[in-house]
Design a protein around this motif. Structure first.
Motif, PDB file in Angstrom:
ATOM      1  N   ARG A   1       0.987  -0.248   0.135  1.00  0.00           N
ATOM      2  CA  ARG A   1       1.106  -1.358  -0.810  1.00  0.00           C
ATOM      3  C   ARG A   1       1.644  -0.877  -2.153  1.00  0.00           C
ATOM      4  N   THR A   2       1.163   0.271  -2.615  1.00  0.00           N
ATOM      5  CA  THR A   2       1.650   0.807  -3.886  1.00  0.00           C
ATOM      6  C   THR A   2       3.138   1.110  -3.817  1.00  0.00           C
ATOM      7  N   LEU A   3       3.574   1.734  -2.726  1.00  0.00           N
ATOM      8  CA  LEU A   3       4.999   2.056  -2.593  1.00  0.00           C
ATOM      9  C   LEU A   3       5.843   0.792  -2.505  1.00  0.00           C
TER      10      LEU A   3
ATOM     11  N   PHE B   1       0.631   9.448 -14.358  1.00  0.00           N
ATOM     12  CA  PHE B   1      -0.725   9.863 -14.722  1.00  0.00           C
ATOM     13  C   PHE B   1      -1.776   8.863 -14.237  1.00  0.00           C
ATOM     14  N   ILE B   2      -1.412   7.589 -14.123  1.00  0.00           N
ATOM     15  CA  ILE B   2      -2.377   6.604 -13.611  1.00  0.00           C
ATOM     16  C   ILE B   2      -2.100   6.254 -12.149  1.00  0.00           C
ATOM     17  N   GLY B   3      -1.036   6.839 -11.586  1.00  0.00           N
ATOM     18  CA  GLY B   3      -0.608   6.448 -10.251  1.00  0.00           C
ATOM     19  C   GLY B   3      -1.595   6.772  -9.152  1.00  0.00           C
TER      20      GLY B   3
ATOM     21  N   ILE C   1       9.714   3.392 -10.083  1.00  0.00           N
ATOM     22  CA  ILE C   1      10.150   4.570  -9.334  1.00  0.00           C
ATOM     23  C   ILE C   1       9.123   5.699  -9.393  1.00  0.00           C
ATOM     24  N   ALA C   2       8.317   5.736 -10.442  1.00  0.00           N
ATOM     25  CA  ALA C   2       7.443   6.880 -10.726  1.00  0.00           C
ATOM     26  C   ALA C   2       6.625   7.346  -9.532  1.00  0.00           C
ATOM     27  N   ASN C   3       6.000   6.428  -8.809  1.00  0.00           N
ATOM     28  CA  ASN C   3       5.043   6.822  -7.780  1.00  0.00           C
ATOM     29  C   ASN C   3       5.612   6.829  -6.373  1.00  0.00           C
TER      30      ASN C   3
ATOM     31  N   ARG D   1      -8.795  12.745  -1.914  1.00  0.00           N
ATOM     32  CA  ARG D   1      -8.343  11.891  -3.022  1.00  0.00           C
ATOM     33  C   ARG D   1      -6.864  12.159  -3.274  1.00  0.00           C
ATOM     34  N   ALA D   2      -6.152  11.138  -3.725  1.00  0.00           N
ATOM     35  CA  ALA D   2      -4.745  11.312  -4.070  1.00  0.00           C
ATOM     36  C   ALA D   2      -4.619  12.059  -5.397  1.00  0.00           C
ATOM     37  N   ILE D   3      -3.767  13.068  -5.428  1.00  0.00           N
ATOM     38  CA  ILE D   3      -3.479  13.783  -6.685  1.00  0.00           C
ATOM     39  C   ILE D   3      -1.978  14.016  -6.885  1.00  0.00           C
TER      40      ILE D   3
END
Length: 389
Positions: free
Chosen positions: A273-275, A260-262, A309-311, A134-136
């Motif tokens: 896709r997120t990036l 925190f939700i990223g 920029i956050a993630n 999982r991504a953390i």
């Protein structure tokens, strides 16, 4: 260790590395309110202060590849423990320096242990991601932001009430507490994360250096909002000091919220896709901030840019730590060193450019860097992995 025990260990390790991210951010944030007292106590000029802060950055950049090399021999758990325990005393050493030469040594070492801890905790976060599938990474960076916010926000009041040395002692005690709570649960690197060749050579993969460029092109805009947004709003958009100060505050708050939700966003839509979308949102916010005729619109645009920029950096770091055929520590050290070098070198370059062109053109150009990151988004594909059920 069977699969269920590995997942349980990974979940404990997830909170252990989160605690160390918080600790690192808390130490860094606690330094900021110490600066005025530091200047007064040593009776130094702004130029001397700038050189001492530069030594902090040089220490960090020096220690980052060293941390990666040590992890290739010993894994991230051992190296993270060593750098964390040393980092806990870093601020105390700086505050206790009674002359400029000793302060210079203290700043270099403080930057070194913070930088070495930074690389090893990011590498360990990758180890946790591999363990629990999982991504953390994004939420780990959010804990860093939270630690910095608390350290910086509470430090000024504590220093004013109890003094700089008392503050440094309390910060050290709190940091040691977080270390003690976390150290037993830090996960070991999966076997694939260890290097089979311990020679200290640079990786030959082109992708890892391109990821480093992506990190650099992301960290420069992030650092520029911290260093220059308030001055831009005052000098070129006519805002007062209180209003100008909101630019970085809302930018940082938006980044913390999105981080925190990223992980959930990345787990749902995938890293690439997120990036890609995140970098476009960040670029759009930076562009509007540069072109805005109103300080309030610029502040809102900086906040939107923070959401984008956050993630990006957490995803790039995950991709660096999951390069096929490369030790996690090696990829992480290269990318973090290249990325953080932007924070070290960019402020003076941007100041020079702004003196000749104005900040408006600078922020428009920074939006272009984030568009380039978007176009390079496919390079982050290694950050995606099969999720466990």
């Amino acid at each position: 260790m069977d699969a269920s025990n590995m997942v349980r260990a990974g979940r404990r390790g997830r909170w252990a590395v989160a605690a160390l991210f918080f600790m690192n951010g808390f130490l860094t944030g606690s330094w900021a309110p110490q600066i005025p007292v530091f200047v007064e106590r040593l009776e130094i000029s702004e130029l001397t202060l700038g050189l001492l802060i530069l030594l902090f950055g040089v220490g960090a950049i020096t220690a980052m590849p060293t941390s990666g090399y040590l992890m290739s021999h010993h894994g991230s758990r051992v190296v993270l423990r060593v750098f964390s325990i040393l980092a806990a005393f870093g601020l105390l050493f700086v505050v206790g320096a009674w002359n400029v030469p000793l302060a210079a040594i203290a700043m270099f070492l403080f930057g070194g242990v913070i930088g070495g801890m930074d690389v090893s905790m990011n590498a360990n976060a990758v180890a946790v991601e591999r363990t629990i599938s999982r991504a953390i990474m994004s939420s780990s960076h959010a804990f860093w932001s939270l630690g910095g916010f608390i350290g910086g926000g509470a430090g000024g009041y504590f220093i004013q009430t109890y003094g700089a040395l008392s503050h440094a002692v309390v910060v050290t005690a709190i940091s040691l507490t977080f270390f003690a709570l976390a150290t037993r649960s830090i996960v070991a690197d999966p076997p694939v994360a260890r290097a089979s060749n311990h020679k200290r050579t640079l990786p030959k993969s082109r992708t890892i250096y391109l990821l480093g460029i992506m990190a650099l092109f992301t960290m420069v805009p992030e650092g520029s909002v911290l260093d220059w947004a308030a001055l831009y709003l005052q000098q070129e958009r006519g805002s007062d000091l209180a209003t100008a100060g909101l630019a970085y505050g809302l930018f940082a708050g938006a980044m913390a919220f999105m981080r925190f939700i990223g992980d959930g966003v990345r787990n749902r839509f995938g890293a690439v896709r997120t990036l890609t979308v995140s970098s476009l949102v960040g670029a759009a916010g930076m562009l509007v901030a540069g072109l805005s005729p109103s300080p309030w619109l610029a502040i809102a645009a900086f906040a939107v840019s923070g959401l984008g920029i956050a993630n990006i950096i957490p995803i790039i770091f995950s991709a660096a730590g999951n390069q096929p055929g490369m030790a996690s520590a090696t990829g992480m050290s290269v990318v973090t060193t290249m990325g953080y070098s932007g924070i070290l070198l960019a402020p003076s370059a941007i100041g020079f450019a702004a003196e000749h062109t104005g900040f408006q053109i600078v922020f428009v150009a920074l939006a272009g860097l984030l568009v380039i990151v978007c176009l390079m988004g496919r390079l982050a594909a290694s950050a995606d992995f099969k999720h466990s059920s």
